[in-house]
Motif scaffolding. Structure first.
Motif, mmCIF file in Angstrom:
data_model
loop_
_atom_site.group_PDB
_atom_site.id
_atom_site.type_symbol
_atom_site.label_atom_id
_atom_site.label_comp_id
_atom_site.label_asym_id
_atom_site.label_seq_id
_atom_site.Cartn_x
_atom_site.Cartn_y
_atom_site.Cartn_z
ATOM 1 N N PRO A 199 20.891 12.612 -7.199
ATOM 2 C CA PRO A 199 19.697 12.555 -6.948
ATOM 3 C C PRO A 199 19.363 10.943 -7.444
ATOM 4 O O PRO A 199 19.879 10.316 -8.205
ATOM 5 N N ASP A 200 18.427 10.062 -6.511
ATOM 6 C CA ASP A 200 18.026 8.893 -6.565
ATOM 7 C C ASP A 200 19.331 7.743 -6.423
ATOM 8 O O ASP A 200 19.033 6.619 -6.610
ATOM 9 N N SER A 201 20.225 8.209 -5.814
ATOM 10 C CA SER A 201 21.452 7.311 -5.498
ATOM 11 C C SER A 201 21.079 6.342 -4.512
ATOM 12 O O SER A 201 20.144 6.818 -3.616
ATOM 13 N N VAL A 202 21.263 5.254 -4.772
ATOM 14 C CA VAL A 202 20.827 4.065 -3.770
ATOM 15 C C VAL A 202 22.051 3.859 -2.653
ATOM 16 O O VAL A 202 21.943 3.056 -1.798
ATOM 17 N N MET A 203 23.016 4.656 -2.747
ATOM 18 C CA MET A 203 24.485 4.464 -1.932
ATOM 19 C C MET A 203 23.706 5.010 -0.330
ATOM 20 O O MET A 203 23.107 5.938 -0.230
ATOM 21 N N PRO A 204 24.004 4.072 0.599
ATOM 22 C CA PRO A 204 23.702 4.233 2.038
ATOM 23 C C PRO A 204 24.784 5.128 2.638
ATOM 24 O O PRO A 204 25.786 5.540 1.934
ATOM 25 N N LEU A 205 24.331 5.982 3.378
ATOM 26 C CA LEU A 205 24.949 6.981 4.239
ATOM 27 C C LEU A 205 26.232 6.232 4.944
ATOM 28 O O LEU A 205 26.320 5.076 5.492
ATOM 29 N N VAL A 206 27.366 6.836 4.758
ATOM 30 C CA VAL A 206 28.402 5.972 5.141
ATOM 31 C C VAL A 206 28.844 6.326 6.724
ATOM 32 O O VAL A 206 28.716 7.581 7.008
ATOM 33 N N ILE A 207 28.624 5.391 7.518
ATOM 34 C CA ILE A 207 28.373 5.741 8.996
ATOM 35 C C ILE A 207 29.784 5.362 9.434
ATOM 36 O O ILE A 207 30.213 4.235 9.501
ATOM 37 N N ALA A 208 30.588 6.545 9.702
ATOM 38 C CA ALA A 208 32.141 6.407 10.052
ATOM 39 C C ALA A 208 32.357 7.514 10.779
ATOM 40 O O ALA A 208 31.720 8.672 10.497
ATOM 41 N N SER A 209 33.439 7.684 11.549
ATOM 42 C CA SER A 209 33.935 8.778 12.373
ATOM 43 C C SER A 209 34.613 9.788 11.233
ATOM 44 O O SER A 209 34.746 9.387 10.152
ATOM 45 N N ASP A 210 34.561 10.988 11.874
ATOM 46 C CA ASP A 210 35.368 12.125 10.690
ATOM 47 C C ASP A 210 36.542 11.703 10.393
ATOM 48 O O ASP A 210 37.016 11.765 9.033
ATOM 49 N N ALA A 211 37.292 11.098 11.420
ATOM 50 C CA ALA A 211 38.750 10.796 10.755
ATOM 51 C C ALA A 211 38.802 9.690 9.855
ATOM 52 O O ALA A 211 39.660 9.643 8.922
ATOM 53 N N ASP A 212 37.867 8.623 10.031
ATOM 54 C CA ASP A 212 37.768 7.575 9.232
ATOM 55 C C ASP A 212 37.405 8.176 7.655
ATOM 56 O O ASP A 212 37.879 7.734 6.731
ATOM 57 N N ILE A 213 36.441 9.145 7.704
ATOM 58 C CA ILE A 213 35.986 9.720 6.284
ATOM 59 C C ILE A 213 37.208 10.143 5.863
ATOM 60 O O ILE A 213 37.435 10.223 4.623
ATOM 61 N N GLU A 214 37.848 10.985 6.533
ATOM 62 C CA GLU A 214 38.950 11.567 5.893
ATOM 63 C C GLU A 214 40.185 10.562 5.390
ATOM 64 O O GLU A 214 40.492 10.996 4.022
ATOM 65 N N GLN A 215 40.300 9.727 5.913
ATOM 66 C CA GLN A 215 41.161 8.682 5.495
ATOM 67 C C GLN A 215 40.799 7.990 4.456
ATOM 68 O O GLN A 215 41.577 7.640 3.382
ATOM 69 N N LEU A 216 39.570 7.558 4.198
ATOM 70 C CA LEU A 216 38.799 7.243 3.053
ATOM 71 C C LEU A 216 38.804 7.981 1.931
ATOM 72 O O LEU A 216 39.229 7.533 0.946
ATOM 73 N N THR A 217 38.755 9.336 2.264
ATOM 74 C CA THR A 217 38.726 10.401 1.326
ATOM 75 C C THR A 217 40.232 10.534 0.487
ATOM 76 O O THR A 217 40.502 10.121 -0.621
ATOM 77 N N ASP A 218 41.247 10.179 1.411
ATOM 78 C CA ASP A 218 42.708 10.258 1.291
ATOM 79 C C ASP A 218 42.961 9.060 0.188
ATOM 80 O O ASP A 218 43.450 9.360 -1.020
ATOM 81 N N TYR A 219 42.079 7.882 0.608
ATOM 82 C CA TYR A 219 42.382 7.002 -0.209
ATOM 83 C C TYR A 219 41.854 6.908 -1.810
ATOM 84 O O TYR A 219 42.500 6.583 -2.768
ATOM 85 N N MET A 220 40.561 7.327 -1.636
ATOM 86 C CA MET A 220 40.109 7.575 -2.836
ATOM 87 C C MET A 220 40.698 8.467 -3.850
ATOM 88 O O MET A 220 40.779 8.171 -5.117
#
Lengths: 224, 452
Positions: A199-220
């Motif tokens: 709640p109250d996070s200022v992080m913007p929505l990550v606008i990327a394809s599902d595949a990119d989000i999957e790879q970013l998650t893998d990296y995290m």
């Protein structure tokens, strides 16, 4: 009688001469200033008054001049979302829990004006200052080839707010060990709707394809 | 050593006020240094502490210069001061104005909303570095300066004896007063705001104040080593001449990146690079004069003045020169390099100047023939060594900041509270050393000639 008369006159008239040159240059500079910056609206001017009222220069620098205790604010309005800046000014610790800036009692109206002022100053022609960090690109390159997730991390400019191994911004949490704190479901959900998870996070929505989000998650998840 | 004219004693009031503010400056300096490590360390935030730190300095140096002028002008004019009561009134006006401004800063520090905007300027704090004093205080300060100048000029007119030293001193003080005015009006543009702000700041410390310093050095060399007036004045003119020739257009080194036209990169670069030349002449002049005249009665005064000329050259000259060229300044502007330069330059060029004039004239004011100068040496070395290390630690922090933030693009906070932490810790330790030196000096000031 006075053996130093020559050099005395050089001091007096020479000094006046250089003052005259300074006056001419000052006149010319003042003529050029309006063409080197956007128009100063009443809101921008009101923001400048707020800047003076809270003695912002007592900690910050602006155009590189000030107190060197807190970040320079010349280009801040170009680097951070304006909503975040407003919230930060009103109550720094709510916007960023690690902030050391005290809550000064800046009102919402004042915060709006101040952001307008910061936006104006970020557009002043400063002869290329501050320069782009020339070592930034080499410093980010690891020895091997970047993974797909690392490339997405860079292309989305995550390091503007987040720190990884000491490099990056301090606006968001440090991600060096994020993989040991969060799981795949949390990370993916958070990318798609940050405020639902924090709640109250200022992080913007990550606008990327599902595949990119999957790879970013893998990296995290590798960051442990 | 005795004074020639009784009214010269008024200098001591100004000296005492200056010395107490110097102590205040050193104390709040330590608080500020600790706040770099723990930002929440004190009840007042950093901005208030820092404002007090730099304003106390400006006022105490000015008070020292005024005290010095009240000592020098009667002696050079060979007459009593025009009006001693006026000098007293002017003294108390300065004290009252300073203390009210100080209280205002503390009040605002406790309640930021108290700084209401009246006629376009803050009631307690104008929010402009070094000249934070609110408009009503500006007017009081200028009134005080004008009364002071009136008194000095009327004294000169009593005997119409103009000397080079006295003329240069008063010329510098008039320049100083006039140059306070560009800091007293509001501009809608922050660029113009900083432009005029530098007229005050730069043309004070790299112009008017250096002219005052040149005159005071000449006076002190005559007093301390019995140097010949004609020679001393010739070198004084050479110094102040070059100060103005390089320093006025040298203002341009502040106009590189604040939104002003690019021709300032050339003007500022060329003229500010030459600014160390008069400072080098000053060193050479002082050392040459001392070597030629070996019978020195007042060793402490001579010690301080030698330290003053050397550290003016090192702090203002060298530490300024290293980052004055645009190609370097582009990367270092707004970093701790500037802070390091400011500390060493102000200490060398002005703190030691005022302490020299105090040690040169105070024994005469108090009618002391011989005094124990061991404390004066002790405080000199404690303060000087501490200040060298304060400047070196901040320079280290500035180099790290320039590389990591400016070259590599790391976040400001990450560098400041991470990589530079040890520099802040060492700076605070040397700051404590400086404070001890200051305390030794203050003790010496109050006890000089009053103990057996």
């Amino acid at each position: 009688m006075n053996s130093n008369k020559g050099i005395r006159n050089l001091f007096i008239y020479g000094g006046l001469f250089f003052f005259a040159v300074m006056a001419v240059l000052t006149y010319d500079t003042m003529q050029q200033l309006p063409h080197r910056a956007p128009e100063i609206t009443d809101e921008v001017n009101a923001g400048k008054m707020v800047w003076h009222k809270y003695d912002c220069i007592g900690c910050h620098t602006i155009l590189g001049n000030g107190s060197y205790f807190a970040p320079d604010l010349t280009k801040t309005a170009q680097r951070k979302p304006h909503e975040y800046l407003k919230n930060f000014l009103i109550n720094p610790k709510i916007a960023n829990p690690k902030a050391t800036m005290p809550r000064l009692g800046i009102t919402e109206e004042e915060a709006g004006k101040l952001v307008a002022f910061l936006d104006w100053i970020s557009k002043v022609d400063t002869n290329g200052w501050p320069p782009k960090p020339i070592l930034a690109a080499p410093a980010m390159v690891s020895t091997g080839e970047l993974s797909a997730g690392q490339k997405i991390y860079q292309s989305l400019n995550c390091s503007e707010c987040h720190t990884l191994n000491g490099i990056g911004g301090t606006m968001g949490p440090d991600l060096t060990h994020v993989g040991s704190r969060r799981d795949r479901v949390w990370l993916k959900g958070h990318f798609k709707d940050p405020q639902k998870y924090v709640p109250d996070s200022v992080m913007p929505l990550v606008i990327a394809s599902d595949a990119d989000i999957e790879q970013l998650t893998d990296y995290m998840l590798t960051l442990k | 050593m005795t004074i020639k004219y009784n009214s010269q004693k008024i200098a001591q009031n100004f000296y005492t006020f200056a010395v107490l503010l110097f102590l205040l400056q050193a104390v709040v300096g330590i608080i500020a240094a600790i706040q770099f490590i723990w930002p929440d360390f004190f009840i007042l935030n950093f901005n208030t502490i820092r404002t007090i730190h730099i304003n106390a300095m400006v006022v105490w140096l000015l008070a020292g210069m005024m005290g010095a002028a009240y000592y020098v002008v009667p002696e050079e004019s060979e007459t009593e001061l025009w009006s001693e009561p006026l000098a007293k009134i002017q003294f108390y006006l300065t004290v009252v104005a300073t203390l009210s401004v100080l209280l205002g800063y503390v009040w605002m520090g406790l309640d930021p909303q108290a700084n209401k905007t009246v006629f376009g300027a803050g009631l307690l704090n104008e929010g402009r570095e070094y000249i934070e004093a609110p408009r009503w205080a500006d007017i009081l300060i200028v009134a005080s300066l004008l009364l002071f100048l009136l008194n000095c000029f009327m004294t000169v007119l009593k005997t119409r004896k103009w000397t080079g030293i006295q003329g240069t001193l008063l010329g510098g003080l008039v320049m100083l007063t006039v140059l306070y005015i560009p800091g007293m009006f509001y501009t809608r543009s922050m660029v113009a705001d900083q432009y005029w702000w530098w007229w005050v700041l730069h043309l004070w410390v790299e112009g008017a104040w250096e002219v005052v310093a040149g005159a005071l050095i000449a006076f002190m060399l005559m007093k301390l080593v019995g140097a010949e007036r004609g020679v001393v004045e010739k070198w004084m003119y050479a110094e102040v001449c070059l100060v103005l020739f390089t320093g006025i257009l040298g203002t341009g080194h502040h106009y590189y990146w604040i939104g002003t036209p690019p021709y300032w990169l050339w003007i500022g670069g060329v003229f500010s690079s030459l600014e160390p030349v008069p400072l080098l002449i000053m060193v050479w002049d002082a050392l040459r004069t001392t070597r030629e005249n070996r019978n020195i009665e007042n060793r402490a005064g001579m010690y301080y003045i030698t330290g003053h000329v050397i550290f003016t050259f090192v702090g203002a000259g060298i530490w300024g020169l290293i980052h004055t060229l645009p190609a370097v300044n582009k990367w270092t502007h707004g970093t701790q390099i500037t802070t390091a330069h400011a500390h060493l330059a102000f200490y060398g060029a002005y703190v030691l100047l005022i302490l020299s004039i105090i040690y040169t004239t105070l024994p005469a004011i108090r009618g002391i023939k011989v005094y124990n100068d061991s404390r004066a040496f002790k405080s000199f070395w404690l303060m000087t060594i501490s200040m060298i290390f304060i400047a070196l630690t901040i320079t280290g922090a500035g180099i790290v900041q320039t590389i990591m933030e400016r070259l590599m693009g790391l976040d400001y906070i990450a560098v400041k509270s991470g990589y530079n932490m040890w520099f802040w810790i060492f700076r605070a330790i040397f700051g404590a050393g400086f404070l001890i030196g200051t305390v030794v000096f203050v003790k010496d000031y109050f006890s000089l000639g009053k103990e057996q």
